[in-house]
Write a protein that holds these residues in place. Structure first.
Motif, mmCIF file in Angstrom:
data_model
loop_
_atom_site.group_PDB
_atom_site.id
_atom_site.type_symbol
_atom_site.label_atom_id
_atom_site.label_comp_id
_atom_site.label_asym_id
_atom_site.label_seq_id
_atom_site.Cartn_x
_atom_site.Cartn_y
_atom_site.Cartn_z
ATOM 1 N N ALA A 187 0.832 -1.204 0.000
ATOM 2 C CA ALA A 187 0.000 0.000 0.000
ATOM 3 C C ALA A 187 0.867 1.254 0.000
ATOM 4 N N ALA A 188 1.987 1.194 0.742
ATOM 5 C CA ALA A 188 2.896 2.337 0.768
ATOM 6 C C ALA A 188 3.498 2.591 -0.609
ATOM 7 N N PHE A 244 -15.927 -24.755 0.882
ATOM 8 C CA PHE A 244 -15.375 -23.601 1.587
ATOM 9 C C PHE A 244 -13.846 -23.663 1.618
ATOM 10 N N ALA A 245 -13.310 -24.868 1.888
ATOM 11 C CA ALA A 245 -11.858 -25.011 1.993
ATOM 12 C C ALA A 245 -11.161 -24.672 0.680
ATOM 13 N N PHE A 246 -11.681 -25.184 -0.428
ATOM 14 C CA PHE A 246 -11.028 -24.933 -1.713
ATOM 15 C C PHE A 246 -11.209 -23.479 -2.158
ATOM 16 N N LEU A 247 -12.340 -22.867 -1.788
ATOM 17 C CA LEU A 247 -12.517 -21.442 -2.057
ATOM 18 C C LEU A 247 -11.441 -20.642 -1.321
ATOM 19 N N GLY A 248 -11.268 -20.928 -0.028
ATOM 20 C CA GLY A 248 -10.267 -20.208 0.749
ATOM 21 C C GLY A 248 -8.860 -20.480 0.268
ATOM 22 N N ALA A 249 -8.566 -21.749 -0.047
ATOM 23 C CA ALA A 249 -7.217 -22.108 -0.495
ATOM 24 C C ALA A 249 -6.874 -21.439 -1.824
ATOM 25 N N ALA A 250 -7.852 -21.394 -2.734
ATOM 26 C CA ALA A 250 -7.612 -20.767 -4.036
ATOM 27 C C ALA A 250 -7.328 -19.277 -3.873
ATOM 28 N N ALA A 251 -8.101 -18.604 -3.005
ATOM 29 C CA ALA A 251 -7.880 -17.178 -2.783
ATOM 30 C C ALA A 251 -6.537 -16.938 -2.099
ATOM 31 N N ALA A 252 -6.183 -17.805 -1.137
ATOM 32 C CA ALA A 252 -4.907 -17.658 -0.442
ATOM 33 C C ALA A 252 -3.740 -17.859 -1.400
ATOM 34 N N ALA A 253 -3.839 -18.874 -2.271
ATOM 35 C CA ALA A 253 -2.767 -19.123 -3.242
ATOM 36 C C ALA A 253 -2.665 -17.987 -4.252
ATOM 37 N N ALA A 254 -3.824 -17.403 -4.624
ATOM 38 C CA ALA A 254 -3.823 -16.313 -5.601
ATOM 39 C C ALA A 254 -3.165 -15.052 -5.053
ATOM 40 N N MET A 255 -2.946 -14.976 -3.747
ATOM 41 C CA MET A 255 -2.215 -13.844 -3.192
ATOM 42 C C MET A 255 -0.761 -13.833 -3.674
ATOM 43 N N ASP A 313 -0.310 -3.131 -6.079
ATOM 44 C CA ASP A 313 -1.709 -3.557 -6.238
ATOM 45 C C ASP A 313 -2.239 -4.172 -4.943
ATOM 46 N N TRP A 314 -2.330 -3.374 -3.891
ATOM 47 C CA TRP A 314 -2.805 -3.879 -2.613
ATOM 48 C C TRP A 314 -4.310 -4.130 -2.619
ATOM 49 N N GLN A 315 -5.041 -3.466 -3.533
ATOM 50 C CA GLN A 315 -6.493 -3.679 -3.588
ATOM 51 C C GLN A 315 -6.832 -5.130 -3.931
ATOM 52 N N LEU A 316 -6.023 -5.750 -4.794
ATOM 53 C CA LEU A 316 -6.222 -7.164 -5.098
ATOM 54 C C LEU A 316 -6.069 -8.001 -3.834
ATOM 55 N N GLY A 317 -5.090 -7.655 -3.004
ATOM 56 C CA GLY A 317 -4.890 -8.370 -1.753
ATOM 57 C C GLY A 317 -6.082 -8.253 -0.818
ATOM 58 N N VAL A 318 -6.726 -7.101 -0.802
ATOM 59 C CA VAL A 318 -7.912 -6.904 0.038
ATOM 60 C C VAL A 318 -9.001 -7.895 -0.352
ATOM 61 N N VAL A 319 -9.292 -7.971 -1.647
ATOM 62 C CA VAL A 319 -10.358 -8.863 -2.127
ATOM 63 C C VAL A 319 -10.015 -10.322 -1.836
ATOM 64 N N LEU A 320 -8.788 -10.723 -2.169
ATOM 65 C CA LEU A 320 -8.398 -12.120 -2.001
ATOM 66 C C LEU A 320 -8.374 -12.520 -0.528
ATOM 67 N N PHE A 321 -7.899 -11.632 0.334
ATOM 68 C CA PHE A 321 -7.832 -11.967 1.752
ATOM 69 C C PHE A 321 -9.227 -12.109 2.359
ATOM 70 N N VAL A 322 -10.144 -11.247 1.961
ATOM 71 C CA VAL A 322 -11.524 -11.357 2.467
ATOM 72 C C VAL A 322 -12.154 -12.663 1.992
#
Length: 466
Positions: free
Chosen positions: A43-44, A122-133, A140-149
């Motif tokens: 973000a900085a 739920f697990a694969f949804l979370g894992a996919a978003a975590a890996a996509a980080m 591009d911190w905004q992408l991180g916001v969406v993926l982390f949520v």
């Protein structure tokens, strides 16, 4: 019990343990270490880029020194806030989203014929978003916001279903031991994954990658770990599940919303169950706060560097494995309630010890970390199993959604006390010892709950040792 039944139960329990092993790196690595390490910095970088493009002078602190992280604002949905606040606000937003989503997940799971499939989803949804980080780089911190949520939705939703399986794989006299083993196994998995990732991160030059790419790879491996180990866990979990009936023509989702509303109303008929839940929410807020502020206490009050703090996190992870196992053994002899009460006393002793740790005294700091690890996993594990005894039959996932939502929804009070006392007194020592109030209050409240009567009131058989 037949030999086949014994083998089936053992396999199901190992599947249950394995899901704790699978999801732990998301908390221990992605959230505790690498998310906090990278999100504000990215973000900085965005703030610095925007100032450069606009031709403005760099952001400075009160002394006129460049200080992009704290004094430059970033923008999201029209809101402006300092880059250094991104991670804290993101944790809060992720918590609020879970509070809104998880009760519905529990209601739907109770009405589904296949809880395993919902857990896996739920697990694969979370894992996919975590890996996509992995793609979280540059500014591009905004992408991180969406993926982390999204990852937190998967994480919290899977935990609701995962906790509810405890009722399916163990009887009243077995759940304390099963829950403690699962929690301990999870800390072992999270600690192992974090140790491997930190070895790679600290030695990134030897692997020919820079520090930023090393963090991205750690995000990726946490998501992959979660996904890969979820497969054997879900396959081993029991198929048997008698769902709550759904009216003909009604969708499971709509029925889930109806069930949620009815459960909240019906829960008032089990005041002792709610009393224990309330007691748990008080002391678990203290536990979560100690975990999240311990690094800040070590850095800002005691003057330790990042390498010491990283090693301390690993110490806590691995000692928590031993602590969870010991809590299960003790509960088998004296019962879950007495063991929880003893654990809360030890928490108070540990915080008192943290108050007296002197700056730069490594052995004292590590001793406190060992104390935290010994009581960390076991306290939560036994609370989880004891709560399962107080849930009315057929409402497992729904009540555990209230359990997880309550835990998430009250997790702001402890950090607020820590920050407020620290600001008011100028001392993090007084702030850390102020957290004793959560454990002292939890100790009194748990002691006052007539647990055996609560279990009987819910229509369940109390365990022999309680």
């Amino acid at each position: 019990m037949t030999l086949a039944g014994t083998r089936s139960t053992r396999r199901e329990r190992w599947g249950w343990y394995f899901y704790d092993w699978a999801n732990s790196p998301f908390y221990s690595s992605t959230t505790t270490v690498f998310g906090a390490l990278s999100m504000s910095s990215i973000a900085a970088a965005d703030a610095k880029t925007n100032f450069t493009l606009n031709g403005d002078r760099p952001c400075t602190d009160a002394a006129g020194r460049a200080d992009t992280l704290h004094n430059c604002d970033v923008t999201l949905f029209g809101l402006h806030f300092p880059a250094g606040s991104v991670w804290g606000y993101l944790l809060s937003v992720a918590t609020v989203v879970q509070v809104l989503v998880l009760p519905i997940a529990g209601a739907v799971a109770d009405r589904s014929h296949n809880k395993r499939r919902i857990l896996g989803g739920f697990a694969f949804l979370g894992a996919a978003a975590a890996a996509a980080m992995f793609f979280l780089a540059g500014s591009d911190w905004q992408l991180g916001v969406v993926l982390f949520v999204v990852a937190n939705i998967g994480y919290g939703g899977s935990l609701v279903i995962y906790y509810s399986f405890l009722v399916d794989i163990g009887g009243p006299d077995e759940r304390d031991d099963i829950s403690a083993k699962g929690w301990a196994f999870g800390y072992l998995g999270g600690g192992l994954a974090l140790a491997l990732q930190l070895g790679f991160y600290l030695g990134h030059d030897a692997f020919g990658v820079d520090k930023g790419l090393a963090v991205q790879i750690c995000f990726l491996t946490s998501g992959l770990w979660w996904a890969v180990f979820t497969v054997p866990a879900v396959r081993a979990l029991p198929r048997r599940h008698t769902p709550v009936d759904v009216a003909p023509g009604a969708s499971v989702l709509r029925a889930g919303f109806t069930e949620l509303r009815q459960t909240i109303v019906a829960a008032k008929a089990f005041p002792l169950t709610l009393a224990f839940l309330g007691s748990y929410l008080v002391f678990t807020d203290g536990i979560n706060t100690v975990v999240t502020v311990s690094a800040q206490y070590g850095k800002d009050e005691l003057g330790f560097g990042d390498s010491v703090l990283i090693v301390t996190i690993l110490v806590i992870q691995f000692v928590a494995y031993l602590g969870g196992t010991l809590h299960g053994l003790v509960a088998r002899r004296v019962g879950a309630k007495r063991t929880i009460l003893g654990s809360l006393v030890l928490w108070i002793v540990v915080l008192a010890g943290a108050y007296f740790v002197q700056p730069k005294q490594l052995l004292q700091f590590v001793a406190v970390a060992v104390g935290i690890g010994l009581v960390l996993g076991g306290t939560n594990a036994l609370s989880r199993s004891l709560f399962s005894q107080m849930i009315p039959v057929g409402k497992d996932a729904q009540y555990y959604s209230l359990y997880v939502v309550g835990e998430r929804g009250t997790s702001w009070l402890g950090p607020l006390v820590f920050a407020g006392v620290g600001q008011a007194t100028g001392s993090f020592r007084l702030a850390i010892v102020a957290l004793v109030i959560f454990f002292a209050a939890g100790l009194v409240l748990v002691w006052l709950v007539p647990v055996r009567r609560a279990i009987v009131a819910a229509g369940n058989r109390p365990p022999e040792v309680l």
